[in-house]
Design a protein around this motif. Structure first.
Motif, PDB file in Angstrom:
ATOM      1  N   GLU A 100       0.829  -1.213   0.000  1.00  0.00           N
ATOM      2  CA  GLU A 100       0.000   0.000   0.000  1.00  0.00           C
ATOM      3  C   GLU A 100       0.864   1.264   0.000  1.00  0.00           C
ATOM      4  O   GLU A 100       1.672   1.479   0.893  1.00  0.00           O
ATOM      5  CB  GLU A 100      -0.919   0.007   1.230  1.00  0.00           C
ATOM      6  CG  GLU A 100      -1.917   1.152   1.242  1.00  0.00           C
ATOM      7  CD  GLU A 100      -2.960   1.023   0.144  1.00  0.00           C
ATOM      8  OE1 GLU A 100      -3.425   2.070  -0.347  1.00  0.00           O
ATOM      9  OE2 GLU A 100      -3.288  -0.125  -0.227  1.00  0.00           O
ATOM     10  N   GLY A 101       0.691   2.077  -1.054  1.00  0.00           N
ATOM     11  CA  GLY A 101       1.395   3.346  -1.130  1.00  0.00           C
ATOM     12  C   GLY A 101       2.852   3.267  -1.539  1.00  0.00           C
ATOM     13  O   GLY A 101       3.551   4.284  -1.525  1.00  0.00           O
ATOM     14  N   LEU A 102       3.335   2.067  -1.933  1.00  0.00           N
ATOM     15  CA  LEU A 102       4.739   1.918  -2.331  1.00  0.00           C
ATOM     16  C   LEU A 102       4.811   1.370  -3.749  1.00  0.00           C
ATOM     17  O   LEU A 102       4.696   0.156  -3.964  1.00  0.00           O
ATOM     18  CB  LEU A 102       5.473   0.987  -1.367  1.00  0.00           C
ATOM     19  CG  LEU A 102       6.973   0.764  -1.663  1.00  0.00           C
ATOM     20  CD1 LEU A 102       7.752   2.074  -1.522  1.00  0.00           C
ATOM     21  CD2 LEU A 102       7.553  -0.317  -0.745  1.00  0.00           C
ATOM     22  N   PRO A 103       4.997   2.240  -4.766  1.00  0.00           N
ATOM     23  CA  PRO A 103       5.160   1.759  -6.139  1.00  0.00           C
ATOM     24  C   PRO A 103       6.407   0.883  -6.259  1.00  0.00           C
ATOM     25  O   PRO A 103       7.396   1.103  -5.559  1.00  0.00           O
ATOM     26  CB  PRO A 103       5.310   3.052  -6.951  1.00  0.00           C
ATOM     27  CG  PRO A 103       4.782   4.135  -6.078  1.00  0.00           C
ATOM     28  CD  PRO A 103       5.051   3.703  -4.675  1.00  0.00           C
ATOM     29  N   PHE A 104       6.355  -0.088  -7.166  1.00  0.00           N
ATOM     30  CA  PHE A 104       7.516  -0.971  -7.296  1.00  0.00           C
ATOM     31  C   PHE A 104       8.715  -0.240  -7.897  1.00  0.00           C
ATOM     32  O   PHE A 104       9.862  -0.667  -7.725  1.00  0.00           O
ATOM     33  CB  PHE A 104       7.170  -2.235  -8.093  1.00  0.00           C
ATOM     34  CG  PHE A 104       7.171  -2.083  -9.591  1.00  0.00           C
ATOM     35  CD1 PHE A 104       8.330  -2.270 -10.323  1.00  0.00           C
ATOM     36  CD2 PHE A 104       6.002  -1.798 -10.273  1.00  0.00           C
ATOM     37  CE1 PHE A 104       8.331  -2.156 -11.704  1.00  0.00           C
ATOM     38  CE2 PHE A 104       5.991  -1.673 -11.656  1.00  0.00           C
ATOM     39  CZ  PHE A 104       7.162  -1.854 -12.381  1.00  0.00           C
ATOM     40  N   ALA A 105       8.468   0.907  -8.554  1.00  0.00           N
ATOM     41  CA  ALA A 105       9.591   1.673  -9.108  1.00  0.00           C
ATOM     42  C   ALA A 105       9.156   3.106  -9.385  1.00  0.00           C
ATOM     43  O   ALA A 105       7.962   3.404  -9.516  1.00  0.00           O
ATOM     44  CB  ALA A 105      10.121   1.024 -10.391  1.00  0.00           C
ATOM     45  N   HIS A 106      10.130   3.995  -9.452  1.00  0.00           N
ATOM     46  CA  HIS A 106       9.948   5.380  -9.900  1.00  0.00           C
ATOM     47  C   HIS A 106      10.930   5.642 -11.038  1.00  0.00           C
ATOM     48  O   HIS A 106      12.030   5.065 -11.064  1.00  0.00           O
ATOM     49  CB  HIS A 106      10.256   6.383  -8.780  1.00  0.00           C
ATOM     50  CG  HIS A 106       9.223   6.463  -7.699  1.00  0.00           C
ATOM     51  ND1 HIS A 106       9.113   5.523  -6.692  1.00  0.00           N
ATOM     52  CD2 HIS A 106       8.254   7.405  -7.445  1.00  0.00           C
ATOM     53  CE1 HIS A 106       8.143   5.875  -5.872  1.00  0.00           C
ATOM     54  NE2 HIS A 106       7.606   6.998  -6.293  1.00  0.00           N
ATOM     55  N   MET A 107      10.548   6.522 -11.930  1.00  0.00           N
ATOM     56  CA  MET A 107      11.494   7.052 -12.912  1.00  0.00           C
ATOM     57  C   MET A 107      12.036   8.368 -12.371  1.00  0.00           C
ATOM     58  O   MET A 107      11.267   9.266 -12.013  1.00  0.00           O
ATOM     59  CB  MET A 107      10.805   7.273 -14.258  1.00  0.00           C
ATOM     60  CG  MET A 107      10.537   6.000 -15.026  1.00  0.00           C
ATOM     61  SD  MET A 107      12.033   5.065 -15.444  1.00  0.00           S
ATOM     62  CE  MET A 107      12.889   6.239 -16.535  1.00  0.00           C
ATOM     63  N   VAL A 108      13.358   8.470 -12.321  1.00  0.00           N
ATOM     64  CA  VAL A 108      14.016   9.622 -11.713  1.00  0.00           C
ATOM     65  C   VAL A 108      15.040  10.203 -12.688  1.00  0.00           C
ATOM     66  O   VAL A 108      15.898   9.470 -13.201  1.00  0.00           O
ATOM     67  CB  VAL A 108      14.733   9.218 -10.407  1.00  0.00           C
ATOM     68  CG1 VAL A 108      15.503  10.390  -9.827  1.00  0.00           C
ATOM     69  CG2 VAL A 108      13.738   8.687  -9.387  1.00  0.00           C
TER      70      VAL A 108
END
Length: 404
Positions: A100-108
């Motif tokens: 919950e509330g934690l995406p498996f990845a972000h693009m940075v």
């Protein structure tokens, strides 16, 4: 004499410095960077940062600074088709959250990441030497001597090589590699599109190699477009009209018209695995230890896993009053990281060979495999947790969101 010198001022080198200094403020640490001051600000690329790595960056006190420029990946779809196919059936989908509330990845954006890590270095009192590369390395019984291109000599208990896949330090230490070329290059650029991507990442497996569409903030996406090297060079050298026409054929029309807004660059792709991650007074991290195919988006994240394991190894040894550069200490780091790296290198190699072709029976088999995973929620959840790095056994503390 310094406690640690890190050669390479990219995100992996800076993160090693910050993670170690934050947990052991009394250690004297310097970073040596070959590029002149300010060159890092020209990097237009972006990287996929998995959930475990964002936890580490949060513990290091830099994630909140990066977050406004980070785009969460809320969903991912996988297709397998030819460029000319009018319809690209979706064989596999992943929801974006590992919890919950934690995406498996972000693009940075790389610039945002380096800026935040450099700021942390400044706050912690870690100096960065620019326009200096390592031209000599000698390991003694209690310290190593590093010769720099400007003629300076640095003496340190430990040297960490974060100087890239063609690491000169690795070569000077006599560490051999397993290496081969795929005959492919990855074209990297940024595009704007008419319609929002809604955080969805796409990976299209095409006969020449994977074509990844990775969401950025706004109506923008980062592309990692794999082609045979000769074709990639031709495309990068072509004018914008031809490039965008070829791009649209692969990208599709679901997000409307496309405009290339970043520079176009092609990077040769291959597999490089160091036979050893350490030698006397030297540890390898990041691309100096391993260079893999970008098909899984795990290259930088392998480097961040190195950071977490190496920093924990050094800090724990220092707390016990042990020599942080001694080979028996560094071998703990090597044991921690080498199998995982080898496994990921083999996995990406097999995936690239399996999907970068147009052989009929192979296509049928791989599409059946993708469809099977799609229909087995537990197996799919295992893969997403594995990709996010949150459930790996024996994870370093930083990757679990814990201070060292």
């Amino acid at each position: 004499m310094l406690d640690m010198v890190i050669v390479g001022g990219g995100y992996v080198g800076l993160a090693v410095a910050v993670a170690t200094k934050q947990a052991a403020p009394h250690l004297s640490i310097e970073v040596v960077e070959a590029a002149p001051e300010g060159v890092w600000q020209r990097d237009e690329r972006a990287s996929a940062i998995i959930a475990a790595a964002t936890r580490m960056l949060d513990v290091l006190g830099v994630w909140q600074e990066i977050l406004p420029e980070a785009q969460p990946i809320t969903r991912m779809i996988v297709t397998d088709s030819r460029t000319a196919d009018p319809v690209r059936p979706v064989f596999l989908t992943f929801d974006g959250d590992v919890e919950e509330g934690l995406p498996f990845a972000h693009m940075v954006p790389n610039v945002a990441m380096v800026r935040a890590l450099r700021g942390a270095c400044e706050r912690l009192g870690i100096s960065i030497r620019h326009s200096a590369s390592a031209t000599g390395f000698h390991a003694g019984s209690t310290s190593a001597t590093l010769t720099l291109s400007n003629g300076e000599l640095l003496e340190s208990r430990l040297v960490v090589a974060c100087d890239g896949v063609r690491s000169r330090l690795r070569d000077m230490a006599g560490i051999k590699t397993v290496r081969w070329d795929y005959g492919q290059s990855g074209i990297v650029t940024t595009v704007e599109h008419e319609r929002p991507h809604e955080g969805c990442a796409e990976e299209h497996f095409l006969p020449s190699g994977p074509f990844a569409i990775l969401p950025l903030t706004g109506n923008r996406s980062s592309l990692v477009w794999t082609e045979r090297t000769a074709d990639a060079d031709r495309l990068v050298a072509s004018d914008d009209l031809i490039f965008e026409e070829e791009l649209q054929r692969r990208f599709g029309h679901k997000l409307g018209a496309l405009t290339v807004v970043g520079s176009k660059k092609a990077f040769p792709l291959g597999l490089t695995l160091s036979r050893a991650f350490v030698s006397s007074r030297l540890a390898l991290a990041g691309d100096a230890a391993h260079g893999i195919h970008p098909i899984s988006g795990q290259g930088l994240n392998l480097g961040f896993k190195d950071v977490a394991a190496l920093a924990e190894t050094i800090v724990e040894a220092d707390r016990l009053g042990l020599d942080i550069g001694a080979l028996n200490i560094l071998e703990r780091y090597q044991t921690w990281r080498r199998f995982d790296t080898f496994r990921m290198g083999v996995t990406t190699d097999v995936l690239n060979r399996l999907f970068s072709n147009d052989i009929g029976p192979v296509r049928i088999a791989r599409d059946l495999g993708l469809g099977l995973v799609e229909r087995l929620p537990k197996l799919k959840n295992y893969f997403i947790q594995e990709a996010a790095g949150t459930k790996a056994p024996n994870n370093p503390r930083l990757l679990a969101g814990q201070a060292i």
